[in-house]
Design a protein around this motif. Structure first.
Motif, PDB file in Angstrom:
ATOM      1  N   GLU A  43       0.707  -1.103   0.222  1.00 16.30           N
ATOM      2  CA  GLU A  43      -0.085   0.009  -0.065  1.00 16.30           C
ATOM      3  C   GLU A  43       0.887   1.409  -0.171  1.00 16.30           C
ATOM      4  OE1 GLU A  43      -3.260   2.309  -0.526  1.00 16.30           O
ATOM      5  OE2 GLU A  43      -3.197  -0.043  -0.369  1.00 16.30           O
ATOM      6  N   GLU A  44       1.935   1.327   0.696  1.00 16.64           N
ATOM      7  CA  GLU A  44       2.713   2.433   0.699  1.00 16.64           C
ATOM      8  C   GLU A  44       3.445   2.739  -0.499  1.00 16.64           C
ATOM      9  OE1 GLU A  44       2.982   4.895   3.058  1.00 16.64           O
ATOM     10  OE2 GLU A  44       1.400   3.966   4.090  1.00 16.64           O
ATOM     11  N   ARG A  47       0.835   4.099  -2.885  1.00 16.99           N
ATOM     12  CA  ARG A  47       0.778   5.496  -2.525  1.00 16.99           C
ATOM     13  C   ARG A  47       1.939   6.523  -2.998  1.00 16.99           C
ATOM     14  NH1 ARG A  47       0.085   8.596   1.781  1.00 16.99           N
ATOM     15  NH2 ARG A  47       1.440   7.343   3.035  1.00 16.99           N
ATOM     16  N   LEU A 148      12.047   2.613  -0.588  1.00 19.17           N
ATOM     17  CA  LEU A 148      10.624   2.132   0.204  1.00 19.17           C
ATOM     18  C   LEU A 148      10.520   0.685   0.097  1.00 19.17           C
ATOM     19  CD1 LEU A 148       8.447   3.125   1.956  1.00 19.17           C
ATOM     20  CD2 LEU A 148       6.936   3.189  -0.111  1.00 19.17           C
ATOM     21  N   SER A 152      11.585  -1.883   3.164  1.00 18.71           N
ATOM     22  CA  SER A 152      10.177  -2.406   4.187  1.00 18.71           C
ATOM     23  C   SER A 152      10.363  -3.932   4.682  1.00 18.71           C
ATOM     24  CB  SER A 152       8.928  -2.402   2.927  1.00 18.71           C
ATOM     25  OG  SER A 152       9.397  -3.344   1.829  1.00 18.71           O
ATOM     26  N   HIS A 160       9.115   4.000   6.472  1.00 20.18           N
ATOM     27  CA  HIS A 160       7.829   2.933   6.398  1.00 20.18           C
ATOM     28  C   HIS A 160       6.912   3.767   5.445  1.00 20.18           C
ATOM     29  CE1 HIS A 160       9.695   0.741   9.615  1.00 20.18           C
ATOM     30  NE2 HIS A 160       9.980   2.100  10.556  1.00 20.18           N
ATOM     31  N   THR A 161       6.708   4.871   5.099  1.00 24.57           N
ATOM     32  CA  THR A 161       5.698   5.680   4.532  1.00 24.57           C
ATOM     33  C   THR A 161       6.348   6.109   3.306  1.00 24.57           C
ATOM     34  OG1 THR A 161       5.910   7.677   5.855  1.00 24.57           O
ATOM     35  CG2 THR A 161       4.425   6.186   6.708  1.00 24.57           C
ATOM     36  N   ALA A 162       5.280   6.765   2.261  1.00 26.61           N
ATOM     37  CA  ALA A 162       5.663   7.359   1.131  1.00 26.61           C
ATOM     38  C   ALA A 162       6.330   8.547   1.186  1.00 26.61           C
ATOM     39  CB  ALA A 162       4.380   7.542   0.181  1.00 26.61           C
ATOM     40  N   GLU A 163       5.619   9.219   2.412  1.00 26.70           N
ATOM     41  CA  GLU A 163       6.190  10.758   2.602  1.00 26.70           C
ATOM     42  C   GLU A 163       7.676  10.657   3.222  1.00 26.70           C
ATOM     43  OE1 GLU A 163       1.953  10.902   2.483  1.00 26.70           O
ATOM     44  OE2 GLU A 163       3.345   9.524   3.665  1.00 26.70           O
ATOM     45  N   ASN A 164       7.919   9.608   3.998  1.00 28.25           N
ATOM     46  CA  ASN A 164       9.146   9.146   4.406  1.00 28.25           C
ATOM     47  C   ASN A 164      10.258   8.968   3.483  1.00 28.25           C
ATOM     48  OD1 ASN A 164       8.253   7.367   7.425  1.00 28.25           O
ATOM     49  ND2 ASN A 164       8.297   9.508   7.175  1.00 28.25           N
TER      50      ASN A 164
END
Length: 268
Positions: A43-44, A47, A148, A152, A160-164
């Motif tokens: 999912e990340e 995104r 990413l 992961s 962990h996230t797209a923003e990171n």
């Protein structure tokens, strides 16, 4: 063929560097759309790809409306380039129906690939800006997605996230290195090293470009200077021709006077 050319007109014979940059970004956006459509990603990562796709589409739309604003005949430009606007619809989840238009990005790519060989050296500044734009988007896209993916599921990982991932890519490319997000795996370290090298080269090109703006004369200034030099040389040549003409006229008049005097006073 006439109907097809009406709706899908050919591009210019000699496209600009920015048109080539849009073609490369179109190719990148096609890859992103194919991954979103057929690849099984978490999912990340999905995104992150949606954010990248949205950013590229904003570049396409900005380029389209800029050219529309600069076009003399705006209606004609819109009629000939409407496909570029439709193909720039971002792949946002609520706009599922808009995904039907993503195939038009491939058409955008096909429209522009027939004229890849262009006189890039004649438009150095545009080529530099276009190259910087493509390099920035490409580096951000691949570095954030790859980081990413490889980070992961790794123990003690902090990306962990797209923003990171996007923040890490921006900070690493700019060689700031805040250290709030960093890779912990071996593959992440390799990707980080490559991104750092690309970032140093990227900003080195920007520094050289900015220096050339203030130091090197502009192409228009060169042309104006050359035209002034040519005009001065032509003026000097015309002045010399006028002087030579005056000398010749004076000599002709002198010869006429001598001939006239010889006729009036002939010798016995």
């Amino acid at each position: 063929m006439a109907k097809l050319s009406r709706w899908f007109p050919e591009t210019e014979t000699h496209p600009t560097p920015f048109q080539l940059a849009m073609m490369v970004l179109s190719f990148l956006s096609v890859i992103v759309v194919l991954v979103l459509t057929f690849a099984k990603v978490d999912e990340e990562t999905r995104r992150l790809l949606l954010i990248i796709d949205f950013s590229i589409c904003m570049i396409f739309m900005s380029y389209f409306f800029l050219n529309l604003f600069r076009a003399e005949n705006k209606l004609q430009y819109f009629q000939h380039n409407w496909i570029d606007l439709v193909a720039s619809i971002p792949a946002i989840e609520p706009l599922r129906l808009a995904r039907l238009f993503q195939i038009l990005r491939v058409i955008r790519l096909i429209r522009m690939t027939h004229s890849l060989i262009i006189p890039m050296m004649k438009q150095r500044r545009q080529a530099t800006l276009a190259s910087l734009l493509v390099a920035m988007v490409t580096i951000l896209t691949f570095s954030s997605v790859l980081m990413l993916i490889v980070e992961s599921g790794v123990p003690d990982a902090n990306i962990h996230t797209a923003e990171n991932a996007i923040w890490w890519a921006l900070v690493t490319i700019s060689t700031v290195g805040y250290g709030d997000f960093y890779p912990v795996s071996t593959a992440g370290h390799v990707i980080g090293a490559v991104v750092i090298i690309c970032g140093v080269s990227f900003f080195g090109v920007i520094s050289g470009y900015m220096a050339s703006i203030f130091i090197a004369p502009d192409e228009t200034e060169k042309l104006e200077l050359q035209s002034k030099e040519i005009k001065c040389e032509l003026k000097m040549a015309i002045d010399r021709m006028e002087q030579n003409q005056n000398v010749l006229l004076a000599e002709i008049n002198h010869l006429r006077e001598e001939i006239r005097e010889g006729k009036e006073d002939p010798r016995p």
